[in-house]
Design a protein around this motif. Structure first.
Motif, PDB file in Angstrom:
ATOM      1  N   ALA A 188       0.769  -1.176   0.164  1.00 37.33           N
ATOM      2  CA  ALA A 188      -0.068   0.015   0.010  1.00 37.33           C
ATOM      3  C   ALA A 188       0.884   1.026   0.033  1.00 37.33           C
ATOM      4  N   PHE A 189       1.282   1.612  -1.303  1.00 36.98           N
ATOM      5  CA  PHE A 189       2.054   2.991  -1.158  1.00 36.98           C
ATOM      6  C   PHE A 189       1.541   4.094  -1.757  1.00 36.98           C
ATOM      7  N   MET A 190       0.460   4.173  -2.078  1.00 37.31           N
ATOM      8  CA  MET A 190      -0.130   5.395  -2.841  1.00 37.31           C
ATOM      9  C   MET A 190      -0.751   6.606  -2.343  1.00 37.31           C
ATOM     10  N   LEU A 191      -1.261   6.255  -1.023  1.00 40.83           N
ATOM     11  CA  LEU A 191      -2.006   7.270  -0.259  1.00 40.83           C
ATOM     12  C   LEU A 191      -1.384   7.202   1.263  1.00 40.83           C
ATOM     13  N   LEU A 199       3.681  15.865  -0.466  1.00 47.59           N
ATOM     14  CA  LEU A 199       2.375  16.212  -0.999  1.00 47.59           C
ATOM     15  C   LEU A 199       1.638  14.641  -1.500  1.00 47.59           C
ATOM     16  N   VAL A 200       0.318  14.643  -1.239  1.00 48.60           N
ATOM     17  CA  VAL A 200      -0.474  13.526  -1.783  1.00 48.60           C
ATOM     18  C   VAL A 200       0.008  13.185  -3.030  1.00 48.60           C
ATOM     19  N   LYS A 201       0.059  13.994  -4.031  1.00 52.34           N
ATOM     20  CA  LYS A 201       0.523  13.917  -5.470  1.00 52.34           C
ATOM     21  C   LYS A 201       1.828  13.019  -5.541  1.00 52.34           C
ATOM     22  N   PHE A 259       2.098   4.532  -7.211  1.00 52.92           N
ATOM     23  CA  PHE A 259       1.666   3.784  -8.452  1.00 52.92           C
ATOM     24  C   PHE A 259       2.467   2.902  -9.136  1.00 52.92           C
ATOM     25  N   VAL A 260       3.663   3.456  -9.471  1.00 50.26           N
ATOM     26  CA  VAL A 260       4.635   2.624 -10.067  1.00 50.26           C
ATOM     27  C   VAL A 260       5.075   1.385  -9.133  1.00 50.26           C
TER      28      VAL A 260
END
Length: 576
Positions: free
Chosen positions: A500-503, A520-522, A529-530
Motif C-alpha cells: 500500500a504505497f499510494m496514499l 504532497l499527496v500527489k 502507483f509505479v
C-alpha cells in the motif's frame, strides 16, 4: 437560504457518520438473513457487517474483531467454545514473541546502532544514502513493527538532510526565488562555489527538494516491503499461516524458515527495483552522485558524514546489555529459521513430531529476556562489601513489554481466525466458491497478477490485516474449485496486502512520513502507483520461479483433496 440549510445538515450528518454507519449497516444487510440459505446467510451477514466496520473504522478495529464472540453463538453459527480459542492460537504467540523481542531491541537502542552502522558503510552520496535508508528500514521492519521503524528512521534522515542541504524553509524559499542576490546569500554557505544566476539557484534548490522528498518517501516504503520477509514482520503473514492451519490442517509447508527462504529474495528484488525507481524519480541516481567526485556538493556531503559519525560515536562501545540482546536476537532468528526449513532436516526432529512449533521457539527465547541480567555478572560482587547493592535489572521488564505490545493487533488476528472458522463451519466459503467457478477459465498466472493487484488496491483504503481477513477464505475456496494449489493464490494475496504505497492513509508508516509536512499527496500517488506495479510484477515472478519449485505449486497437493471433497459435498447440499 435552502442551500445553506442543506449545507448545515450535511455537516451535521458528517459529524455523526460513524454512528449512522453503526445504525444503518445492520438494517441494510438484513435481507441476507432471508434471501440466502440459513447458516450461510447468517455468516455472510456477520462477515459483511465486520467488513464495513473495519473499512470505515466505525468501531475501533479491535472491537470489531471481537464481534464473532457475541454474534456467532447468538445467531447459531458457531458455539462459543469454538469461537473463543481462535483468539489465542499458537500463531498469536509467535506474533507476541516477535513483539516482545522488538521491545527489548528498542529498550537498549540496538536498532539505532544498526541503522547508523549501515549508513556509515553506504556513504553519503544521495543515491547510496537512499539505498542505505531503505536497507536499514527493510531489515529493521523484518523484526520491529513497520511503524516503529519509520518513526525511528525519519529523525535520522532529517538530520542528514539538514547537513546536506541546510534549512528546509530556506530551501523552499529558494525554489520560488526571483531575486539573484538574496538567493545567492542564502545558498552560499552550502556551496564551495557560489551559483551564478537566479535560474541556477532555483534549479539547484528544486533538485535538493526532490532529493529531500525521496529520502522521506523511501523509508515507509522500505518498511512495508521489509515486513513481508518474515512471518512476524507483518500481521497478514500470520493470518495466512493461521488460516492455512484452519482450512488445510495437513499442510505444513509454511513456517518461519520456509517463508523466509521464499520471501527474503522477493523482498531484496523488490527493494532494489524500488530504490532504482525512487532514486531516478527524485534525482538521486546519476553519475555525479554515484561516483565519488570532488564537486560543489563535496563539502556538504562531508558534513553529513560527520553527523553520522558523531551520532554513532555518541552511542559509545557496545555494552553488555546490547551484546546480550544482539545474541538473543540472532539466536531467535536462527532457531526459528532452522526448526523445520523443509529443504534440510530441522532441529524439531529431536522432539515428538508436531509438538514443537515456531510459537514454542519464540516464547522460549523471549522468556529468557525477563531474567537474564542487563549488567555483566561478577563473582567479586558477592565478596566486596563496598560494592553498591543495586537492584537486579533484567534485560526486559514486563511493564516495558506491556507498554510496547499492541494488544489490539493480537485481537485483530484473533478476529480474523474466528471469522475464517465461521466461514468454514457454516459452509459460507464453499457457497461463495461455487459461484466463482467461471474464473476457472482465466489462466492461473494471470489470476495471480489480478489477485495481487486487486488486494494491493483495496488495501490502499483499508487496513491490510482487515483486507486479508476478509478475502483470504474466498481466495482459498476459489483455488480449490479451479483445482489450483491454494498456496499459488494465497501467498500473492498475502504479500499484495502489504503493498500500500499510494496514499498517506494506506499505512501508519505512510501517515508518519506524510505528517512531516514535506510530502504532497500527489508525490505519494505518483511514486506509489509505479511501486504497486513493480510489486505485482515482482510477486508474479517469485511465484512462477523459485516459489513454484519450493512449494510444488504446479501440483494439486494431497492435503487439499480431503478438504475439497468435504466442501464439494456441502456445496451440493446448499445449491440443490
Amino acid at each position: 437560504m435552502e442551500m445553506e440549510t442543506i449545507s448545515t445538515f450535511a455537516k451535521k450528518l458528517w459529524c455523526v457518520k460513524k454512528q449512522l454507519i453503526l445504525f444503518l449497516t445492520p438494517l441494510i444487510l438484513l435481507p441476507l438473513l432471508f434471501g440466502l440459505p440459513e447458516k450461510e446467510g447468517k455468516c455472510l451477514y456477520v462477515v459483511l457487517l465486520m467488513a464495513v466496520f473495519w473499512c470505515t473504522e466505525a468501531l475501533p478495529l479491535a472491537v470489531t474483531a471481537m464481534l464473532p464472540v457475541c454474534l456467532f453463538p447468538t445467531m447459531g453459527i458457531l458455539p462459543s467454545k469454538k469461537v473463543c480459542p481462535q483468539y489465542f492460537l499458537d500463531t498469536n504467540f509467535l506474533f507476541l514473541s516477535g513483539l516482545v523481542m522488538a521491545s527489548a531491541i528498542e529498550e537498549w537502542g540496538l536498532h539505532r546502532r544498526i541503522a547508523l552502522k549501515v549508513l556509515k558503510i553506504v556513504g553519503v552520496k544521495p543515491a547510496w544514502l537512499i539505498l542505505g535508508m531503505m536497507i536499514t528500514s527493510a531489515f529493521l521492519s523484518m523484526w520491529l513493527s513497520n511503524t516503529a521503524t519509520t518513526a525511528m528512521m525519519l529523525p535520522i534522515a532529517n538530520a542528514i538532510l539538514e547537513s546536506l542541504f541546510g534549512d528546509l524553509d530556506t530551501l523552499k524559499e529558494n525554489c520560488k526565488v526571483k531575486d539573484e542576490t538574496e538567493a545567492r546569500v542564502k545558498l552560499k554557505h552550502k556551496q564551495t562555489e557560489p551559483l551564478n544566476t537566479a535560474e541556477e539557484i532555483r534549479t539547484e534548490s528544486e533538485y535538493q527538494m526532490k532529493v529531500w522528498k525521496g529520502f522521506l518517501i523511501c523509508i515507509p516504503y522500505a518498511a512495508s516491503i521489509g515486513g513481508t520477509a518474515t512471518l512476524t514482520g507483518t500481521a497478514p503473514n500470520l493470518i495466512l499461516i493461521g488460516q492455512l492451519k484452519s482450512y488445510f490442517p495437513e499442510c505444513d509447508l509454511i513456517n518461519f524458515g520456509s517463508w523466509f527462504a521464499f520471501a527474503f529474495p522477493l523482498m531484496v528484488f523488490f527493494l532494489i527495483l524500488g530504490w532504482l525507481w525512487i532514486s531516478f524519480l527524485y534525482g538521486g541516481l546519476n553519475t555525479r552522485l554515484c561516483v565519488k567526485k570532488q564537486d560543489e556538493r563535496a563539502q556538504a556531503e562531508a558534513k553529513a558524514e560527520a553527523v553520522i559519525d558523531e551520532d554513532y560515536r555518541k552511542l559509545g562501545p557496545i555494552n553488555f546489555a546490547e551484546g546480550a540482546i544482539a545474541f538473543f536476537f540472532i539466536l531467535f532468528a536462527v532457531l526459528l529459521f532452522t526448526r523445520d526449513p523443509k529443504f534440510v532436516t530441522g532441529w524439531s526432529t529431536f522432539f515428538n513430531k508436531g509438538y514443537v512449533s515456531d510459537a514454542t521457539t519464540g516464547v522460549i527465547i523471549v522468556s529468557i529476556l525477563f531474567f537474564f541480567p542487563s549488567q555483566k555478572p561478577s563473582l567479586s560482587w558477592w565478596f566486596d562489601s563496598r560494592a553498591p547493592n543495586t537492584p537486579y535489572v533484567p534485560l526486559l521488564s514486563w511493564k516495558k513489554a506491556q507498554e510496547c505490545v499492541p494488544w489490539n493487533i493480537i485481537l485483530l488476528l484473533g478476529g480474523g481466525f474466528a471469522m475464517a472458522k465461521g466461514c468454514e463451519e457454516s459452509g459460507l466459503a464453499a457457497w461463495i466458491g461455487a459461484y466463482l467457478q467461471p474464473i476457472a477459465q482465466v489462466p492461473p498466472a494471470v489470476a495471480v497478477m489480478f489477485i495481487t493487484a486487486f488486494l494491493a488496491c483495496f488495501t490502499e483504503f483499508a487496513s491490510n490485516t482487515a483486507t486479508i481477513i476478509i478475502f483470504l477464505p474466498v481466495i482459498a475456496e476459489l483455488a480449490m474449485f479451479v483445482k489450483v494449489n491454494p498456496l499459488y493464490f494465497m501467498i500473492p494475496a498475502t504479500t499484495g496486502c502489504s503493498f500500500a504505497f499510494m496514499l498517506p492513509v494506506s499505512t501508519p508508516p505512510n501517515s508518519i512520513a506524510f505528517a512531516s509536512g514535506h510530502l504532497l499527496v500527489k508525490d505519494m500517488v505518483k511514486t506509489g502507483f509505479v511501486m504497486n506495479i513493480l510489486g505485482i510484477l515482482s510477486v508474479s515472478l517469485a511465484m512462477n520461479t523459485w516459489g513454484r519449485a519450493m512449494f510444488s505449486l504446479e501440483t494439486y497437493p494431497d492435503w487439499v483433496i480431503f478438504t475439497f471433497h468435504h466442501v464439494f459435498e456441502n456445496t451440493q447440499i446448499v445449491i440443490f
